[in-house]
Design a protein around this motif. Structure first.
Motif, short mmCIF file in Angstrom:
data_model
loop_
_atom_site.label_atom_id
_atom_site.label_comp_id
_atom_site.label_asym_id
_atom_site.label_seq_id
_atom_site.Cartn_x
_atom_site.Cartn_y
_atom_site.Cartn_z
N GLY A 1 0.58 -1.34 -0.24
CA GLY A 1 0.00 -0.10 -0.06
C GLY A 1 0.68 1.37 -0.08
O GLY A 1 0.33 2.27 0.06
N ASN A 2 2.30 1.24 -0.36
CA ASN A 2 2.97 2.23 -0.05
C ASN A 2 2.90 3.27 -1.60
O ASN A 2 3.13 4.31 -1.59
CB ASN A 2 4.50 1.90 0.04
N LEU A 3 2.77 2.43 -2.49
CA LEU A 3 2.53 3.03 -3.93
C LEU A 3 1.13 2.70 -4.70
O LEU A 3 0.68 1.54 -4.21
CB LEU A 3 3.50 2.60 -4.88
N ARG A 4 0.57 3.64 -5.33
CA ARG A 4 -0.64 3.31 -5.94
C ARG A 4 -0.31 2.59 -7.21
O ARG A 4 0.50 3.35 -8.08
CB ARG A 4 -1.52 4.67 -6.10
N ILE A 5 -1.08 1.72 -7.58
CA ILE A 5 -1.00 1.25 -8.95
C ILE A 5 -1.85 1.84 -9.69
O ILE A 5 -2.84 2.43 -9.77
CB ILE A 5 -1.72 -0.30 -9.13
N PRO A 6 -1.03 2.13 -11.12
CA PRO A 6 -1.74 2.97 -12.28
C PRO A 6 -3.21 2.46 -12.64
O PRO A 6 -3.18 1.24 -12.51
CB PRO A 6 -0.76 3.04 -13.05
N PRO A 7 -3.98 3.44 -13.24
CA PRO A 7 -5.22 2.54 -13.63
C PRO A 7 -4.73 1.70 -14.90
O PRO A 7 -3.87 1.96 -15.64
CB PRO A 7 -6.05 4.03 -13.93
N PRO A 8 -5.81 0.99 -15.16
CA PRO A 8 -5.55 -0.04 -16.35
C PRO A 8 -5.39 0.66 -17.55
O PRO A 8 -4.61 0.14 -18.29
CB PRO A 8 -6.82 -0.94 -16.23
N TRP A 9 -5.95 1.76 -17.89
CA TRP A 9 -5.99 2.24 -19.23
C TRP A 9 -4.27 2.86 -19.46
O TRP A 9 -3.95 2.66 -20.54
CB TRP A 9 -6.69 3.30 -19.31
N MET A 10 -3.71 3.31 -18.34
CA MET A 10 -2.30 3.76 -18.37
C MET A 10 -1.37 2.53 -18.80
O MET A 10 -0.53 2.76 -19.51
CB MET A 10 -1.87 4.75 -16.99
N GLN A 11 -1.69 1.41 -17.99
CA GLN A 11 -0.93 0.17 -18.16
C GLN A 11 -0.90 -0.32 -19.45
O GLN A 11 0.08 -0.75 -20.13
CB GLN A 11 -1.31 -0.82 -16.93
N ARG A 12 -2.20 -0.20 -20.04
CA ARG A 12 -2.45 -0.77 -21.44
C ARG A 12 -1.88 -0.14 -22.43
O ARG A 12 -1.10 -0.50 -23.46
CB ARG A 12 -4.12 -1.02 -21.90
N ALA A 13 -1.80 1.46 -22.17
CA ALA A 13 -1.20 2.34 -23.16
C ALA A 13 0.72 2.34 -23.04
O ALA A 13 1.07 3.27 -23.81
CB ALA A 13 -1.52 3.78 -23.00
N GLY A 14 1.08 1.78 -21.77
CA GLY A 14 2.42 1.75 -21.59
C GLY A 14 3.08 3.13 -21.07
O GLY A 14 4.11 3.55 -21.08
N LEU A 15 1.98 3.62 -20.28
CA LEU A 15 2.31 4.94 -19.46
C LEU A 15 2.50 4.85 -18.23
O LEU A 15 2.13 5.86 -17.34
CB LEU A 15 1.24 5.88 -19.93
N GLU A 16 2.65 3.64 -17.73
CA GLU A 16 2.97 3.49 -16.21
C GLU A 16 4.17 4.20 -15.83
O GLU A 16 4.54 4.87 -14.81
CB GLU A 16 3.19 1.99 -15.95
N TRP A 17 5.24 4.31 -16.69
CA TRP A 17 6.43 5.22 -16.40
C TRP A 17 6.15 6.85 -15.92
O TRP A 17 6.48 7.40 -15.15
CB TRP A 17 7.58 5.33 -17.59
N LEU A 18 4.99 7.18 -16.74
CA LEU A 18 4.38 8.69 -16.36
C LEU A 18 3.79 8.77 -15.17
O LEU A 18 3.71 9.84 -14.33
CB LEU A 18 3.57 9.04 -17.51
N TRP A 19 3.14 7.78 -14.78
CA TRP A 19 2.38 7.22 -13.54
C TRP A 19 3.51 7.55 -12.50
O TRP A 19 3.39 8.24 -11.33
CB TRP A 19 1.47 6.33 -13.37
N ARG A 20 4.46 6.53 -12.47
CA ARG A 20 5.65 6.72 -11.47
C ARG A 20 6.32 7.88 -11.40
O ARG A 20 6.96 8.26 -10.20
CB ARG A 20 6.38 5.32 -11.46
N LEU A 21 6.48 8.63 -12.49
CA LEU A 21 7.31 10.03 -12.60
C LEU A 21 6.59 10.85 -11.72
O LEU A 21 7.25 11.64 -10.85
CB LEU A 21 7.32 10.40 -14.01
N GLY A 22 5.09 10.96 -11.71
CA GLY A 22 4.27 11.80 -11.05
C GLY A 22 4.33 11.53 -9.76
O GLY A 22 4.23 12.66 -8.87
#
Length: 267
Positions: free
Chosen positions: A201-222
């Motif tokens: 629970g220390n980090l929030r998992i990105p929403p599925p649409w960001m994962q599908r689009a390969g944008l998890e890096w943007l989520w973690r950068l934020g």
């Protein structure tokens, strides 16, 4: 090493695998008491492997290197027509393996992160997978380890009765750790990156649409801009350019050879 379908992505041999196949292979090694080195690589891991030949040589000796990031899955499909419909995301692979271990009654061990994170992780897992048997959990000491320390860690893991070791030290430390520990442990070791933090629970998992689009890096950068901006702002363009060069056959990565590398690692 186990039979697999390995393909070169910038010189790193990545398995064209699925969740089901990866879990089956890990579970079989756990039941049989066989050593197995497993990791799931995203772009950062592939680029680190490209830049450091000793790391690439070690990763190419792993039993299973799953395509963690969507860009790595896309690379397998683009370069090798792998036909993968999904990546093998480290945190989700972790849960799927834990569920299989719980179903088969095989205990697990967690190594890495902090005592606070491991405590929260075990609390969350007790609620999510109540039948899971946790043989032990050991926080990282965050110091340089000698070979004797690796041996002592292995003895503690074996004495616990665990059949699978999950390692959360961050890339590439966790891969170094797994590689050095493999001769000492007759069980699968999974380098799982930030999975401990996600499931604690220390980090929030990105929403599925960001994962599908390969944008998890943007989520973690934020979430962690000061720590991760160099990784994503500098390495992502490098990955794209090298991938394009490999696809267009303007550049072909050569074989990696083990060389002088740091045999000590922060654990």
């Amino acid at each position: 090493m186990a039979a697999s379908d390995k393909r070169s992505v910038l010189g790193t041999q990545v398995d064209a695998t699925t969740y089901a196949a990866a879990v089956d292979e890990i579970a079989a090694a756990a039941r049989d008491g066989r050593p197995m080195a497993v990791t799931a690589l995203a772009v950062h891991g592939v680029i680190e492997s490209h830049r450091q030949e000793w790391l690439r040589a070690e990763l190419n000796d792993f039993d299973l290197v799953a395509p963690d990031g969507q860009p790595v899955r896309w690379a397998l499909n683009l370069l090798h027509k792998a036909g993968l419909s999904d990546r093998v995301y480290g945190p989700l692979l972790t849960i799927k393996v834990l569920e299989r271990m719980a179903a088969e009654g095989l205990p697990v061990y967690f190594y890495g992160s902090t005592a606070e994170t491991l405590e929260a992780l075990q609390k969350q897992l007790a609620e999510q997978i109540p039948e899971l048997r946790i043989a032990g959990a050991e926080a990282s000491q965050f110091r340089l380890s000698e070979d004797d320390d690796a041996h002592l860690i292995a003895e503690r893991v074996k004495a616990s009765g665990a059949r699978v070791l999950f390692v959360g030290l961050g890339c590439p430390r966790q891969e170094q750790f797994v590689y050095q520990m493999r001769p000492h442990l007759d069980m699968p070791q999974l380098a799982v990156g930030a999975a401990f933090d996600y499931h604690a629970g220390n980090l929030r998992i990105p929403p599925p649409w960001m994962q599908r689009a390969g944008l998890e890096w943007l989520w973690r950068l934020g979430l962690e801009p000061k720590r991760l901006w160099r990784r994503y702002v500098l390495l992502n363009p490098l990955y794209v350019s090298l991938l394009a060069a490999q696809w267009l056959r303007l550049w072909r990565p050569g074989p990696a050879k083990p060389g002088p590398e740091p045999r000590r690692f922060p654990v």
